[in-house]
Enzyme design. Structure first.
Site, PDB file in Angstrom:
ATOM      1  N   ASP A   1       8.207  -7.613   6.561  1.00 23.60           N
ATOM      2  CA  ASP A   1       6.711  -7.097   5.951  1.00 23.60           C
ATOM      3  C   ASP A   1       5.919  -6.398   7.036  1.00 23.60           C
ATOM      4  O   ASP A   1       5.734  -7.140   8.027  1.00 23.60           O
ATOM      5  CB  ASP A   1       5.843  -8.154   5.140  1.00 23.60           C
ATOM      6  CG  ASP A   1       6.878  -8.674   3.999  1.00 23.60           C
ATOM      7  OD1 ASP A   1       7.890  -7.992   3.403  1.00 23.60           O
ATOM      8  OD2 ASP A   1       6.421  -9.703   3.450  1.00 23.60           O
ATOM      9  N   ASP A   2       5.198  -5.583   6.804  1.00 27.95           N
ATOM     10  CA  ASP A   2       4.475  -4.624   7.737  1.00 27.95           C
ATOM     11  C   ASP A   2       3.205  -5.463   8.154  1.00 27.95           C
ATOM     12  O   ASP A   2       2.811  -5.110   9.119  1.00 27.95           O
ATOM     13  CB  ASP A   2       4.117  -3.395   7.304  1.00 27.95           C
ATOM     14  CG  ASP A   2       3.541  -3.379   6.052  1.00 27.95           C
ATOM     15  OD1 ASP A   2       3.135  -4.615   5.253  1.00 27.95           O
ATOM     16  OD2 ASP A   2       3.049  -2.278   5.263  1.00 27.95           O
ATOM     17  N   ASP A   3       2.734  -6.475   7.299  1.00 26.39           N
ATOM     18  CA  ASP A   3       1.662  -7.345   7.704  1.00 26.39           C
ATOM     19  C   ASP A   3       1.875  -8.445   8.181  1.00 26.39           C
ATOM     20  O   ASP A   3       0.755  -9.206   8.662  1.00 26.39           O
ATOM     21  CB  ASP A   3       0.654  -7.486   6.415  1.00 26.39           C
ATOM     22  CG  ASP A   3       1.541  -8.336   5.430  1.00 26.39           C
ATOM     23  OD1 ASP A   3       2.780  -8.474   5.503  1.00 26.39           O
ATOM     24  OD2 ASP A   3       0.812  -8.973   4.500  1.00 26.39           O
TER      25      ASP A   3
ATOM     26  N   GLU B   1      12.449 -16.183  -2.884  1.00 25.52           N
ATOM     27  CA  GLU B   1      13.250 -16.408  -1.593  1.00 25.52           C
ATOM     28  C   GLU B   1      14.307 -17.396  -1.845  1.00 25.52           C
ATOM     29  O   GLU B   1      15.556 -17.309  -1.452  1.00 25.52           O
ATOM     30  CB  GLU B   1      12.509 -17.015  -0.417  1.00 25.52           C
ATOM     31  CG  GLU B   1      11.385 -16.118   0.163  1.00 25.52           C
ATOM     32  CD  GLU B   1      10.066 -16.383  -0.514  1.00 25.52           C
ATOM     33  OE1 GLU B   1       9.169 -15.756  -0.338  1.00 25.52           O
ATOM     34  OE2 GLU B   1      10.080 -16.926  -1.935  1.00 25.52           O
TER      35      GLU B   1
ATOM     36  N   ARG C   1       5.849  -5.953  -6.988  1.00 25.67           N
ATOM     37  CA  ARG C   1       6.597  -4.658  -6.402  1.00 25.67           C
ATOM     38  C   ARG C   1       7.322  -4.840  -5.140  1.00 25.67           C
ATOM     39  O   ARG C   1       8.316  -3.976  -4.985  1.00 25.67           O
ATOM     40  CB  ARG C   1       5.203  -3.970  -5.772  1.00 25.67           C
ATOM     41  CG  ARG C   1       5.440  -2.557  -5.049  1.00 25.67           C
ATOM     42  CD  ARG C   1       4.053  -2.127  -4.573  1.00 25.67           C
ATOM     43  NE  ARG C   1       3.388  -3.081  -3.769  1.00 25.67           N
ATOM     44  CZ  ARG C   1       2.213  -3.402  -4.220  1.00 25.67           C
ATOM     45  NH1 ARG C   1       1.555  -3.033  -5.510  1.00 25.67           N
ATOM     46  NH2 ARG C   1       1.555  -4.406  -3.541  1.00 25.67           N
TER      47      ARG C   1
ATOM     48  N   ARG D   1      12.765  -4.046  -1.967  1.00 28.17           N
ATOM     49  CA  ARG D   1      13.879  -4.809  -1.265  1.00 28.17           C
ATOM     50  C   ARG D   1      15.084  -4.585  -1.979  1.00 28.17           C
ATOM     51  O   ARG D   1      16.054  -3.978  -1.275  1.00 28.17           O
ATOM     52  CB  ARG D   1      13.313  -6.241  -0.913  1.00 28.17           C
ATOM     53  CG  ARG D   1      12.395  -6.532  -0.260  1.00 28.17           C
ATOM     54  CD  ARG D   1      12.095  -7.879   0.125  1.00 28.17           C
ATOM     55  NE  ARG D   1      10.914  -8.315   0.660  1.00 28.17           N
ATOM     56  CZ  ARG D   1       9.599  -8.792  -0.178  1.00 28.17           C
ATOM     57  NH1 ARG D   1       9.835  -8.846  -1.352  1.00 28.17           N
ATOM     58  NH2 ARG D   1       8.695  -8.905   0.569  1.00 28.17           N
TER      59      ARG D   1
ATOM     60  N   THR E   1       6.450  -1.155   1.698  1.00 31.38           N
ATOM     61  CA  THR E   1       4.905  -0.855   2.087  1.00 31.38           C
ATOM     62  C   THR E   1       4.258  -0.209   0.956  1.00 31.38           C
ATOM     63  O   THR E   1       5.051   0.473  -0.002  1.00 31.38           O
ATOM     64  CB  THR E   1       4.924  -0.028   3.277  1.00 31.38           C
ATOM     65  OG1 THR E   1       3.575   0.178   3.566  1.00 31.38           O
ATOM     66  CG2 THR E   1       5.656   1.370   3.064  1.00 31.38           C
ATOM     67  N   TYR E   2       2.937   0.036   0.981  1.00 27.14           N
ATOM     68  CA  TYR E   2       2.335   0.593  -0.430  1.00 27.14           C
ATOM     69  C   TYR E   2       0.803   1.030   0.367  1.00 27.14           C
ATOM     70  O   TYR E   2       0.489   0.526   1.430  1.00 27.14           O
ATOM     71  CB  TYR E   2       2.043  -0.405  -1.388  1.00 27.14           C
ATOM     72  CG  TYR E   2       1.351  -1.894  -1.140  1.00 27.14           C
ATOM     73  CD1 TYR E   2      -0.098  -1.802  -1.221  1.00 27.14           C
ATOM     74  CD2 TYR E   2       1.813  -2.797  -0.458  1.00 27.14           C
ATOM     75  CE1 TYR E   2      -1.017  -3.138  -0.941  1.00 27.14           C
ATOM     76  CE2 TYR E   2       1.117  -3.883  -0.240  1.00 27.14           C
ATOM     77  CZ  TYR E   2      -0.303  -3.866  -0.332  1.00 27.14           C
ATOM     78  OH  TYR E   2      -0.904  -5.083   0.098  1.00 27.14           O
TER      79      TYR E   2
END
Length: 405
Positions: free
Chosen positions: A249-251, A350, A224, A229, A160-161
């Protein structure tokens, strides 16, 4: 006048009277301690003697009242010692502390069938069974008993950022994770330092978490998320955490079914992910094509990514954490740490990571069966170019004047 003397034991003191005769009586102190031990048989005689002595030495009137009290005391004592029933009538069951349920006029279905009556309500036995799971699942071993296997721990890694919707994304993901049955560990990684604002959000979610900071120099960072990770992977490897690692991912948007299916993964699992293109005018599918649980192909629609070995999104796979710190178990040809690469072209992180974990599709597990359902979405809904004020405070007031009427 003749004198009369009563022969008494020489151990007691004599008491002289006016006629010259003397009568020896034991004192109250000597009488109370005449016997070495008190017993039910000696207690009435002690009380009677004490009452007689008190009546003689005590003030007039008070001794008479005390004598009556002693008589009633003796009567009550004797009545209390008399058994009112036979000893054999008292059994151990009369003092049992077992709680016996009240009788319920309910019969099971098989018993009712034997009786041939339908007056009583027929209830199936499974209606009384409650499914209680305390972090373990029962697997049948034999006819003798059951073997209880603990659930696999889920290790969810989230980079996160700072951005306008960071708090919204973290809270949304946290509300999903708190619905997942434990054990679950949420590893949240920030750049440079762990902020107090993020820590407060994590505490309020009620999910077990670890808040890490990536100390990589930001000027040397190309991607980033890759370094964040990798910080989580180093933490898992150093502490030898055993579970299923998943990059969330948070989104992104996740269904609860996804986290339930993660515990069925043995080595490496993958599934299709629904995505919006950058133009947001159509949806594409990226991930495996499965025949049962066997991966037989890949969904991909972008020409620039056709050179990839494995066409999978970062949130479209999960793997066993022991691959990181126990290479002998999985017969890995090298003991080089498994990390994401920042030197490759964007979109190839990936596939280069998967090439370090598995050799080919035969070591993959498609989930759910047939890869027939979409369990998470990558929608790219966050708008870019928003002003993110420092400390959530605007430094200048808005130059707007509203006239008051």
């Amino acid at each position: 006048m003749a004198s009369i003397r009563r022969t008494l034991s020489p151990a007691y003191h004599d008491r002289h009277y006016q006629n010259g005769a003397s009568v020896s009586t034991p004192s109250s102190k000597n009488l109370l301690f005449a016997t070495s031990k008190y017993s039910p048989s000696s207690l009435p005689s002690v009380v009677a003697a004490f009452a007689l002595n008190f009546r003689r030495k005590g003030p007039p009137g008070l001794g008479k009242a005390f004598g009556k009290w002693a008589i009633f005391f003796l009567i009550g004592f004797l009545l209390g010692m008399m058994p009112l029933g036979h000893v054999n009538d008292i059994q151990a069951r009369d003092f049992s502390f077992d709680i016996k349920p009240s009788h319920v006029n309910v019969r099971f279905e098989d018993e009712a069938a034997k009786a041939g009556s339908i007056r009583d309500p027929i209830v199936k036995p499974e209606q009384f069974m409650a499914d209680v799971r305390l972090g373990a699942e029962a697997q049948p071993e034999s006819s003798d008993g059951l073997v209880f296997l603990p659930r696999k721990e889920l290790i969810v890694v989230t980079p996160t950022y700072n951005r306008p919707l960071q708090a919204y994304f973290l809270n949304r993901l946290g509300q999903v994770l708190r619905l997942v049955p434990p054990p679950l560990l949420w590893i949240v990684v920030e750049m440079n330092s762990a902020s107090m604002e993020t820590a407060e959000i994590l505490r309020k979610t009620g999910v077990m978490y670890r808040h890490l900071a990536c100390t990589k120099n930001s000027t040397e960072v190309k991607d980033r998320g890759v370094h964040q990770r990798n910080t989580a992977l180093e933490h898992i490897e150093h502490h030898r955490l055993d579970g299923i690692v998943y990059f969330a991912d948070d989104d992104n948007i996740y269904s609860l079914e996804l986290f339930y299916s993660l515990r069925n993964i043995s080595r490496f699992g993958t599934w299709p992910v629904a995505m919006l293109t950058q133009s947001k005018n159509k949806a594409i599918l990226e991930g495996p094509v499965c025949n049962g649980s066997r991966v037989v192909g890949w969904h991909t629609n972008e020409k620039s990514k056709r050179l990839r070995r494995f066409h999978v999104d970062m949130s479209g796979f999960a793997f066993n954490s022991t691959i990181l710190w126990d290479p002998k178990r999985w017969r890995r040809p090298t003991s080089i740490p498994v990390r994401q690469l920042d030197t490759v072209k964007e979109g190839f992180q990936e596939t280069t990571f998967l090439e370090q974990v598995v050799e080919d599709e035969s070591q993959m597990e498609g989930t759910p069966m047939g890869c027939s359902r979409i369990m998470n979405w990558h929608l790219h809904l966050e708008a870019h170019g928003h002003v993110y004020p420092r400390g959530w405070l605007l430094q200048k007031y808005l130059d707007v004047a509203i006239p008051l009427k």
